[in-house]
Design a protein around this motif. Structure first.
Motif, PDB file in Angstrom:
ATOM      1  N   GLY A  83       0.766  -1.235   0.000  1.00 50.85           N
ATOM      2  CA  GLY A  83       0.000   0.000   0.000  1.00 50.85           C
ATOM      3  C   GLY A  83       0.797   1.285   0.000  1.00 50.85           C
ATOM      4  N   LEU A  84       2.114   1.217  -0.093  1.00 51.72           N
ATOM      5  CA  LEU A  84       2.911   2.440  -0.096  1.00 51.72           C
ATOM      6  C   LEU A  84       2.880   3.099  -1.474  1.00 51.72           C
ATOM      7  CD1 LEU A  84       6.080   1.290   1.891  1.00 51.72           C
ATOM      8  CD2 LEU A  84       4.141   2.608   2.740  1.00 51.72           C
ATOM      9  N   ASP A  85       2.827   4.409  -1.484  1.00 52.02           N
ATOM     10  CA  ASP A  85       2.860   5.153  -2.731  1.00 52.02           C
ATOM     11  C   ASP A  85       4.241   5.033  -3.363  1.00 52.02           C
ATOM     12  OD1 ASP A  85       1.310   7.397  -4.352  1.00 52.02           O
ATOM     13  OD2 ASP A  85       3.387   8.070  -4.149  1.00 52.02           O
ATOM     14  N   VAL A  86       4.291   5.155  -4.685  1.00 47.55           N
ATOM     15  CA  VAL A  86       5.555   5.011  -5.392  1.00 47.55           C
ATOM     16  C   VAL A  86       6.564   6.070  -4.946  1.00 47.55           C
ATOM     17  CG1 VAL A  86       4.902   6.475  -7.344  1.00 47.55           C
ATOM     18  CG2 VAL A  86       6.564   4.636  -7.682  1.00 47.55           C
ATOM     19  N   THR A  87       6.090   7.214  -4.480  1.00 44.54           N
ATOM     20  CA  THR A  87       6.991   8.269  -4.027  1.00 44.54           C
ATOM     21  C   THR A  87       7.388   8.138  -2.560  1.00 44.54           C
ATOM     22  OG1 THR A  87       5.192   9.749  -3.364  1.00 44.54           O
ATOM     23  CG2 THR A  87       5.915   9.882  -5.658  1.00 44.54           C
ATOM     24  N   ASP A  88       6.839   7.188  -1.840  1.00 45.96           N
ATOM     25  CA  ASP A  88       7.107   7.049  -0.414  1.00 45.96           C
ATOM     26  C   ASP A  88       8.573   6.640  -0.201  1.00 45.96           C
ATOM     27  OD1 ASP A  88       7.295   5.690   2.254  1.00 45.96           O
ATOM     28  OD2 ASP A  88       5.174   6.228   2.335  1.00 45.96           O
ATOM     29  N   PRO A  89       9.330   7.367   0.641  1.00 46.72           N
ATOM     30  CA  PRO A  89      10.731   7.014   0.875  1.00 46.72           C
ATOM     31  C   PRO A  89      10.914   5.583   1.373  1.00 46.72           C
ATOM     32  CG  PRO A  89      10.275   9.206   1.714  1.00 46.72           C
ATOM     33  CD  PRO A  89       8.953   8.618   1.327  1.00 46.72           C
ATOM     34  N   GLN A  90       9.995   5.107   2.215  1.00 43.17           N
ATOM     35  CA  GLN A  90      10.110   3.740   2.702  1.00 43.17           C
ATOM     36  C   GLN A  90       9.982   2.740   1.561  1.00 43.17           C
ATOM     37  OE1 GLN A  90       7.434   2.715   5.932  1.00 43.17           O
ATOM     38  NE2 GLN A  90       7.717   0.514   5.614  1.00 43.17           N
ATOM     39  N   ALA A  91       9.072   3.007   0.643  1.00 42.02           N
ATOM     40  CA  ALA A  91       8.907   2.115  -0.506  1.00 42.02           C
ATOM     41  C   ALA A  91      10.173   2.093  -1.348  1.00 42.02           C
ATOM     42  CB  ALA A  91       7.707   2.556  -1.341  1.00 42.02           C
ATOM     43  N   GLN A  92      10.789   3.245  -1.537  1.00 42.32           N
ATOM     44  CA  GLN A  92      12.015   3.307  -2.327  1.00 42.32           C
ATOM     45  C   GLN A  92      13.141   2.541  -1.640  1.00 42.32           C
ATOM     46  OE1 GLN A  92      12.963   7.290  -3.664  1.00 42.32           O
ATOM     47  NE2 GLN A  92      10.811   7.781  -4.026  1.00 42.32           N
TER      48      GLN A  92
ATOM     49  N   GLY B 215      14.729  -2.284  -8.877  1.00 36.39           N
ATOM     50  CA  GLY B 215      13.741  -1.978  -7.858  1.00 36.39           C
ATOM     51  C   GLY B 215      12.980  -0.701  -8.149  1.00 36.39           C
ATOM     52  N   LEU B 216      13.425   0.028  -9.131  1.00 38.70           N
ATOM     53  CA  LEU B 216      12.794   1.297  -9.465  1.00 38.70           C
ATOM     54  C   LEU B 216      11.730   1.072 -10.532  1.00 38.70           C
ATOM     55  CD1 LEU B 216      14.702   4.601  -9.718  1.00 38.70           C
ATOM     56  CD2 LEU B 216      12.870   4.130 -11.321  1.00 38.70           C
ATOM     57  N   PRO B 217      10.455   1.316 -10.207  1.00 41.04           N
ATOM     58  CA  PRO B 217       9.392   1.067 -11.188  1.00 41.04           C
ATOM     59  C   PRO B 217       9.322   2.158 -12.240  1.00 41.04           C
ATOM     60  CG  PRO B 217       8.439   1.912  -9.159  1.00 41.04           C
ATOM     61  CD  PRO B 217       9.917   1.765  -8.913  1.00 41.04           C
TER      62      PRO B 217
ATOM     63  N   GLN C 117      10.639  14.507  -8.896  1.00 45.84           N
ATOM     64  CA  GLN C 117      11.796  13.660  -8.617  1.00 45.84           C
ATOM     65  C   GLN C 117      11.576  12.241  -9.125  1.00 45.84           C
ATOM     66  OE1 GLN C 117      12.051  14.113  -4.366  1.00 45.84           O
ATOM     67  NE2 GLN C 117      13.197  16.036  -4.474  1.00 45.84           N
ATOM     68  N   VAL C 118      10.411  11.683  -8.858  1.00 41.06           N
ATOM     69  CA  VAL C 118      10.134  10.307  -9.264  1.00 41.06           C
ATOM     70  C   VAL C 118      10.099  10.186 -10.786  1.00 41.06           C
ATOM     71  CG1 VAL C 118       8.376   8.493  -9.224  1.00 41.06           C
ATOM     72  CG2 VAL C 118       9.005   9.655  -7.120  1.00 41.06           C
ATOM     73  N   PHE C 119       9.537  11.177 -11.447  1.00 41.54           N
ATOM     74  CA  PHE C 119       9.527  11.143 -12.902  1.00 41.54           C
ATOM     75  C   PHE C 119      10.953  11.142 -13.449  1.00 41.54           C
ATOM     76  CE2 PHE C 119       9.332  12.847 -17.172  1.00 41.54           C
ATOM     77  CZ  PHE C 119       8.247  12.181 -17.723  1.00 41.54           C
ATOM     78  N   GLN C 120      11.823  11.959 -12.888  1.00 40.38           N
ATOM     79  CA  GLN C 120      13.219  11.976 -13.333  1.00 40.38           C
ATOM     80  C   GLN C 120      13.876  10.614 -13.108  1.00 40.38           C
ATOM     81  OE1 GLN C 120      15.599  15.585 -12.152  1.00 40.38           O
ATOM     82  NE2 GLN C 120      13.645  16.168 -11.238  1.00 40.38           N
TER      83      GLN C 120
ATOM     84  N   TYR D 122      17.742   5.309  -3.322  1.00 41.35           N
ATOM     85  CA  TYR D 122      18.161   4.155  -4.124  1.00 41.35           C
ATOM     86  C   TYR D 122      19.676   4.012  -4.056  1.00 41.35           C
ATOM     87  CZ  TYR D 122      13.440   3.673  -6.041  1.00 41.35           C
ATOM     88  OH  TYR D 122      12.091   3.467  -6.202  1.00 41.35           O
ATOM     89  N   ASP D 123      20.190   3.748  -2.852  1.00 36.19           N
ATOM     90  CA  ASP D 123      21.632   3.742  -2.621  1.00 36.19           C
ATOM     91  C   ASP D 123      22.338   2.587  -3.323  1.00 36.19           C
ATOM     92  OD1 ASP D 123      21.828   6.011  -0.681  1.00 36.19           O
ATOM     93  OD2 ASP D 123      20.478   4.738   0.462  1.00 36.19           O
ATOM     94  N   ILE D 124      21.749   1.392  -3.282  1.00 38.10           N
ATOM     95  CA  ILE D 124      22.362   0.239  -3.940  1.00 38.10           C
ATOM     96  C   ILE D 124      22.320   0.426  -5.448  1.00 38.10           C
ATOM     97  CG2 ILE D 124      22.227  -2.255  -4.284  1.00 38.10           C
ATOM     98  CD1 ILE D 124      23.187  -1.478  -1.503  1.00 38.10           C
ATOM     99  N   HIS D 125      21.204   0.925  -5.960  1.00 36.13           N
ATOM    100  CA  HIS D 125      21.130   1.224  -7.392  1.00 36.13           C
ATOM    101  C   HIS D 125      22.235   2.209  -7.779  1.00 36.13           C
ATOM    102  CE1 HIS D 125      17.078  -0.466  -6.930  1.00 36.13           C
ATOM    103  NE2 HIS D 125      16.990  -0.527  -8.247  1.00 36.13           N
ATOM    104  N   HIS D 126      22.468   3.221  -6.930  1.00 35.95           N
ATOM    105  CA  HIS D 126      23.488   4.213  -7.239  1.00 35.95           C
ATOM    106  C   HIS D 126      24.868   3.589  -7.256  1.00 35.95           C
ATOM    107  CE1 HIS D 126      26.409   7.388  -5.802  1.00 35.95           C
ATOM    108  NE2 HIS D 126      26.053   7.813  -6.995  1.00 35.95           N
ATOM    109  N   ALA D 127      25.202   2.776  -6.262  1.00 41.05           N
ATOM    110  CA  ALA D 127      26.515   2.137  -6.210  1.00 41.05           C
ATOM    111  C   ALA D 127      26.725   1.236  -7.427  1.00 41.05           C
ATOM    112  CB  ALA D 127      26.654   1.330  -4.918  1.00 41.05           C
TER     113      ALA D 127
END
Length: 664
Positions: A219-228, A276-278, A463-466, A503-508
């Motif tokens: 139920g978390l929104d796509v922009t929710d920091p916890q979901a990310q 993990g990024l939709p 931010q999410v769109f970018q 998205y720290d792991i994605h960044h690394a």
């Protein structure tokens, strides 16, 4: 015969627009200025068989059965899905069952074509012709064709329900026309034999591996920091458990393991790497609840239409394409015509300014043009991107501006970087010339939720769109060589910045994969612009350190990602120091000696932060690099450096502390 350019070849790009208003949509890379002739075969990434000096023997090998354009292995050494996802032109896309409308039915899905109950030939033809006419009817705020594919194939293949089609159509046309459009979509499904439909609430165009890793909390929104954070952790588990990637789970403590880590990264086809990024759905619809009040979608909220007097000429080009929609050249004739022959239908005036909503129009048109190329892939069941050089001569290095004009996805994301939907109070919209915003007209703005506040919602959606659109571009341009001519784009500054908050792991992973892709792009080594120097390990072009210069942006100490995040950066430094030393020893050459040494000295200091202590082996390696680099031939000329100042390490001017040689 010249090869078709595939998705793995890495081209979904747009020249970075960094001006005040970002409104350079028309006139960039004018196709009329390029000659139409048989072109030579382009190599989009310059991928070779491994890290190498510009003219030296390769020092790392990968599977010899590699993709002829990208150099990526065609086998599956790293856990990529293989069934139905080879990415070869002409291969049908084998979508997983989760993405299909279920045979038993679903309220969100309309009926597929039933071969046992077809329309007769005359009925079919009548439904198709009347439907196309209605599709192009200039209704309220524009025609259907001004926001969708030219014939509605997108609504046919992605199984939007009859109710949804009618409900959305009634914003633009009357009841009778809405009914015609429903019949038209049914007729298209019959014409194209669409017996299985993609689920409109699940199918995400261009999503690598078709599905993103989900968050664990429902139920978390796509922009929710916890979901990310949770999706980032799921991606980490994939790298560790499924792929067993040395970069993430081991320790690179020898040259042999440096080669292994490099080869594993080089072998990964990003278009098949489940992230993990939709990515965006085709459509978001607030009818289905507040989470769907969003601009996180492909469809523009502002329609385009032919300019007055150009209707006949424009639709003639469109009809030529629809008569042969498998022809890439006819696609580009239609696509190119959009810039000069169409414009937004919505009134752009507001607050006394006749162009008040021009930025919104330009952004929406970038989305619309991106949709045209995606729809071309969708209707042709293609993994590969349409060949944007099909009507051009010469290698891709001569056509970066044309690529920028014909491939809009990166720029659609970059548009909101330059002019977001909203800014914070201390950096308010239009407070200065460097603070533009993309203000949406009321009918579009009303489709976005305002939770927790109007301002915060629009900042987050920008931010999410970018994130989504930059990643969509990068997975097809892993070396960032065609995403734009702006140097900050090429070094990965913008894409790294949008990943860092959560998205720290994605960044690394991106930092390491980007370096590998850049080092493999040998065909770009001698280009005359800021891309020069790609295709070599001991080159400044392999380092993207602006976002790392003062902050690794670790997850919190108690976060399950913390240790792996540290390990990934430590292993990247280990891998690269081993490979730089080897390249210097084998080639006796360096591209931008001072900057390469600064970068290596900087990486040597990472181990205190990442591993708790200096590493004597790495220190000895750095001493060797110092000696080899001092004796190496300099491949970057003073002429090039003077012509492109500030194109070394970023941020420029902050590296003085690493000017002195490391002496142990």
């Amino acid at each position: 015969m010249r090869r078709s350019i595939g998705v793995a070849a890495g081209v979904w790009l747009w020249t970075a627009c960094n001006g005040g208003d970002g409104s350079t949509e028309a006139g960039t890379g004018d196709p009329a200025s390029a000659s139409a002739a048989t072109a030579t075969e382009p190599d989009l990434t310059g991928a070779t068989s491994g890290p190498t000096g510009s003219t030296t023997t390769p020092t790392t090998s990968v599977d010899s059965t590699s993709d002829p354009i990208t150099g990526d292995p065609t086998g599956d050494p790293t856990g990529d899905p293989t069934e139905g996802t080879t990415g070869e032109p002409g291969d049908p896309v084998d979508y997983p069952p989760e993405l299909l409308c279920p045979p038993a039915g679903d309220d969100r899905c309309g009926p597929p074509y039933d071969p046992s109950d077809p329309l007769g030939p005359d009925q079919l033809e009548q439904a198709l012709q009347l439907g196309l006419d209605t599709w192009r009817f200039p209704g309220i705020r524009g025609a259907c064709a001004g926001c969708h594919s030219p014939d509605g194939y997108d609504l046919a293949r992605v199984g939007f329900s009859d109710d949804a089609i009618v409900r959305r159509a009634l914003d633009h046309v009357d009841d009778a026309q809405a009914a015609v459009l429903v019949d038209y979509v049914h007729a298209l499904r019959q014409k194209h034999q669409l017996t299985e439909l993609l689920h409109p609430a699940k199918f995400r165009p261009l999503q690598p591996g078709h599905l993103p890793w989900p968050e664990t909390t429902p139920g978390l929104d796509v922009t929710d920091p916890q979901a990310q954070d949770e999706r980032d952790e799921a991606f980490m588990r994939h790298l560790l458990d499924d792929r067993q990637l040395l970069l993430a789970g081991g320790t690179v403590d020898s040259l042999e393991q440096a080669h292994q880590a490099y080869d594993e990264l080089h072998a990964i086809d990003l278009t098949q790497l489940r992230l993990g990024l939709p990515f965006d759905l085709l459509s978001e619809d607030g009818f289905y609840g507040a989470p769907h009040l969003s601009v996180f979608e492909w469809y523009p909220g502002m329609a385009s239409a032919p300019k007055p007097g150009m209707e006949g000429a424009f639709f003639a080009v469109v009809d030529q394409y629809l008569a042969d929609p498998g022809d890439d050249g006819k696609l580009w004739a239609y696509y190119d015509a959009i810039a000069g022959m169409t414009d937004c239908v919505d009134p752009l005036d507001g607050m006394g300014d006749p162009q008040y909503y021009r930025r919104a129009c330009n952004w929406m048109r970038l989305k619309w043009r991106s949709l045209q190329t995606f729809s071309h892939q969708l209707r042709n069941e293609r993994h590969d991107y349409p060949d944007f050089l099909v009507d051009q001569a010469g290698p891709v290095q001569q056509h970066t501006a044309l690529a920028a004009d014909r491939i809009a996805i990166w720029h659609a994301g970059d548009f909101l970087r330059v002019q977001p939907l909203m800014r914070t109070d201390d950096n308010a919209c239009f407070a200065g010339d460097d603070d533009p915003c993309t203000l949406l007209p009321p009918p579009v703005d009303d489709t976005i939720h305002s939770e927790p506040t109007y301002q915060e919602a629009r900042i987050k959606q920008s931010q999410v769109f970018q994130q989504s659109w930059f990643l969509m571009a990068w997975v097809r341009d892993p070396a960032l060589l065609l995403s734009g001519d702006d140097f900050a784009t090429i070094v990965g500054d913008y894409i790294e910045a949008v990943l860092l908050p959560h998205y720290d792991i994605h960044h690394a992973f991106l930092v390491a994969k980007l370096a590998v892709a850049k080092s493999a792009a040998a065909d770009w080594f001698d280009v005359a612009d800021v891309r020069q120097g790609h295709g070599k390990i001991a080159s400044v072009r392999t380092f993207s350190f602006k976002q790392l210069r003062n902050n690794f942006s670790h997850p919190p100490g108690g976060d399950p990602r913390f240790a792996t995040h540290q390990r990934m950066f430590a292993n990247f430094a280990r891998m690269w120091l081993y490979l730089v030393e080897e390249d210097l020893a084998l080639s006796g050459a360096v591209y931008d000696r001072q900057e390469v040494l600064r970068a290596c000295r900087f990486m040597r200091t990472w181990f205190i932060d990442l591993e708790g202590a200096e590493d004597p082996v790495m220190n000895d390696l750095m001493l060797s690099i110092e000696a080899l680099a001092a004796a190496a031939d300099e491949l970057r000329s003073d002429v090039h450096r003077d012509a492109f100042p500030g194109t070394g390490l970023q941020p420029t001017g902050t590296w003085d502390e690493f000017d002195q040689p490391y002496q142990g």
